[in-house]
Design a protein around this motif. Structure first.
Motif, PDB file in Angstrom:
ATOM      1  N   VAL A 191       0.864  -1.179   0.000  1.00  0.00           N
ATOM      2  CA  VAL A 191       0.000   0.000   0.000  1.00  0.00           C
ATOM      3  C   VAL A 191       0.898   1.226   0.000  1.00  0.00           C
ATOM      4  N   SER A 192       0.657   2.150  -0.912  1.00  0.00           N
ATOM      5  CA  SER A 192       1.523   3.325  -1.021  1.00  0.00           C
ATOM      6  C   SER A 192       0.729   4.562  -1.395  1.00  0.00           C
TER       7      SER A 192
ATOM      8  N   TRP B 145       6.946   7.402   6.034  1.00  0.00           N
ATOM      9  CA  TRP B 145       5.816   7.782   6.891  1.00  0.00           C
ATOM     10  C   TRP B 145       4.825   8.662   6.134  1.00  0.00           C
ATOM     11  N   SER B 146       5.315   9.697   5.449  1.00  0.00           N
ATOM     12  CA  SER B 146       4.412  10.591   4.723  1.00  0.00           C
ATOM     13  C   SER B 146       3.677   9.833   3.630  1.00  0.00           C
TER      14      SER B 146
ATOM     15  N   ALA C 245      -1.603   7.589   1.925  1.00  0.00           N
ATOM     16  CA  ALA C 245      -2.460   6.439   1.599  1.00  0.00           C
ATOM     17  C   ALA C 245      -3.691   6.413   2.482  1.00  0.00           C
ATOM     18  N   MET C 246      -3.499   6.696   3.772  1.00  0.00           N
ATOM     19  CA  MET C 246      -4.616   6.764   4.714  1.00  0.00           C
ATOM     20  C   MET C 246      -5.651   7.787   4.247  1.00  0.00           C
TER      21      MET C 246
ATOM     22  N   THR D  59      -8.957   2.435   7.712  1.00  0.00           N
ATOM     23  CA  THR D  59      -8.795   2.330   9.160  1.00  0.00           C
ATOM     24  C   THR D  59      -7.462   1.683   9.517  1.00  0.00           C
ATOM     25  N   PHE D  60      -7.124   0.626   8.784  1.00  0.00           N
ATOM     26  CA  PHE D  60      -5.855  -0.073   9.033  1.00  0.00           C
ATOM     27  C   PHE D  60      -4.668   0.854   8.807  1.00  0.00           C
ATOM     28  N   MET D  61      -4.674   1.598   7.684  1.00  0.00           N
ATOM     29  CA  MET D  61      -3.563   2.495   7.387  1.00  0.00           C
ATOM     30  C   MET D  61      -3.515   3.675   8.352  1.00  0.00           C
ATOM     31  N   THR D  62      -4.662   4.048   8.908  1.00  0.00           N
ATOM     32  CA  THR D  62      -4.672   5.077   9.950  1.00  0.00           C
ATOM     33  C   THR D  62      -3.911   4.579  11.169  1.00  0.00           C
TER      34      THR D  62
END
Length: 472
Positions: free
Chosen positions: A240-241, A387-388, A393-394, A422-425
């Motif tokens: 995921v990116s 991180w960014s 992605a979130m 939610t997961f990426m958050t």
């Protein structure tokens, strides 16, 4: 090797079944795409589907599925689960939705889409955030190939020389019409990338010299590395990116039909996951253990490890071909990173991009900033980029969720994006709370706060989506 083949099979099945489910949820139709409706001869230009797919693949690939996968393999076989599940359920959904929503809005960037679906404040934040991310990406994708090429050329053609060469190329690629340079070169580069990955895979499968560890719960050792949330940030482009959310709108300007979207956006992400699997497997197989791979990365760096694996596995000729692929990958993302940054700034300031002078006014300062940032340590750049990247992605997944809610999709359909959002958050918030470049809080604080933020956003989604349904 059996586990690796199963992983490839799952990616194919995911594209066929889950990709079709996502496509049906979005419901592409026969409306004109920006390539047809706008067709400005610079950025909105019709492309054949296979070309759009290859351009998208090379845009999103970069060093992510190579360097990121190698560093992710340090965590052990668990990385294969993340690459497969992350790509099918998260990354490919993310890429498809951002590309298709952008197409519905004339090819607008993720920043502008954030303003439409998450509010004006989000738009302004995302404008700044996406430009910063794109410049970081462009810079990372200058330094990594320059370092690798410098290792293959005479001493007087050092890293600085190749940085200048790459920046000059980026200038040209950022300002010329997309079909004149990128549209012509990328199919060739795509062939090199695919042949390179196939060559590495062939050595793993048929040389008899390497053993790819089989996945089982008995060999889940991570050599003391903390998987959550670090692995999910380290392996970004292979799973995921958020960077892809800046690239999909660019290709959304080039697809001729909405129904091409699954092949171009979802398909390119699945292809990138295949590349990531190959390199993750190659890293562990070549160095025999994740611990030995970790030591090699510490001493040689990711580019040095990729160089050593390529020549060690494929010999001189095949190794040179593989290294070309490793060099081409980041360059073909770096140029489009700066191109995307130009487009975001053009939207921001309302600057028409048909005139060359208008493109140069934005491009030259961007590349100047990138040139200055190349002096920073690569590892530092990569951590901040990582991180960014996942934070973007979130946001992109929440934009997609808001789009589905706004367009009257069922609760089950909106969960296709709400769950990965939610997961990426949780991933991005926990990381910034715990990482050295963040708040440096311990797991006892970072884990519950990161999870709480993710749960709060999910609850907000449930409440707002229910309000919207009642209004409708």
């Amino acid at each position: 090797m059996i586990s690796l083949l199963i992983a490839f099979g799952l990616l194919i099945v995911g594209y066929i079944l889950y990709g079709r489910l996502v496509e049906r949820t979005f419901a592409p139709d026969d409306r004109e795409t920006p390539a047809i409706a706008v067709n400005d001869g610079v950025d909105c230009v019709p492309m054949k589907t296979w070309k759009a797919y290859l351009v998208q693949l090379l845009n999103i690939a970069g060093t992510g599925p190579i360097f990121g996968a190698l560093m992710g393999a340090e965590f052990g076989p668990v990385v294969f689960i993340w690459i497969v599940a992350g790509s099918i359920l998260g990354g490919a959904v993310h890429d498809y939705m951002t590309g298709m929503i952008s197409s519905r809005h004339g090819g607008e960037s993720i920043a502008e889409l954030s303003g439409i679906y998450l509010g004006k404040t989000s738009k302004w934040i995302m404008r700044v955030f996406s430009v910063v991310l794109l410049v970081l990406v462009g810079t990372v994708f200058v330094t990594s190939p320059a370092t690798l090429v410098a290792s293959l050329t005479p001493g007087y053609l050092g890293k600085t020389f190749w940085i200048i060469v790459i920046l000059v190329y980026y200038t040209v690629a950022t300002i010329v019409p997309i079909d004149k340079l990128i549209g012509r070169l990328y199919p060739v580069f795509g062939a090199i990338l695919i042949i390179m990955a196939a060559g590495i895979l062939g050595c793993l499968a048929f040389s008899g010299r390497y053993t790819v560890p089989e996945f089982s719960f008995a060999n889940m050792s991570t050599d003391g590395k903390e998987v959550w949330p670090y692995m999910f940030v380290t392996v970004a482009c292979g799973a995921v990116s958020g960077f892809h959310a800046t690239q999909s709108p660019m290709i959304a300007k080039c697809i001729k039909h909405e129904r091409d979207g699954r092949r171009v956006f979802y398909g390119a992400m699945i292809s990138e996951a295949v590349i990531a699997l190959v390199w993750a497997a190659a890293g562990v197989a070549f160095y025999e253990t994740s611990g030995a791979l970790s030591e090699a990365i510490s001493s040689l760096g990711p580019s040095g490890v990729a160089y050593e694996i390529s020549f060690g596995m494929m010999g001189k000729i095949g190794g040179i071909l593989a290294v070309i692929g490793v060099v081409v990958c980041p360059i073909t993302s770096g140029d489009t990173a700066f191109r995307s940054a130009r487009l975001v700034l053009a939207e921001w300031f309302g600057m028409n991009q048909k005139k060359l002078s208008s493109r140069l006014v934005i491009t030259l300062p961007l590349l100047a900033v990138g040139a200055v940032l190349t002096g920073l340590d690569f590892d530092v750049l990569w951590r901040y980029f990582s991180w960014s990247n996942q934070t973007l992605a979130m946001v992109a997944l929440w934009v997609a969720t808001a789009y589905l809610v706004t367009n009257g999709k069922t609760r089950l359909q909106t969960l296709l994006t709400a769950i990965p959002a939610t997961f990426m958050t949780a991933v991005s918030m926990t990381y910034i709370l715990m990482a050295d470049e963040g708040l440096k809080l311990g797991a006892g604080i970072g884990y519950p706060i990161g999870a709480a933020i993710a749960v709060c956003l999910f609850c907000i989604y449930v409440v707002l989506s229910e309000k919207h349904r009642r209004k409708v």
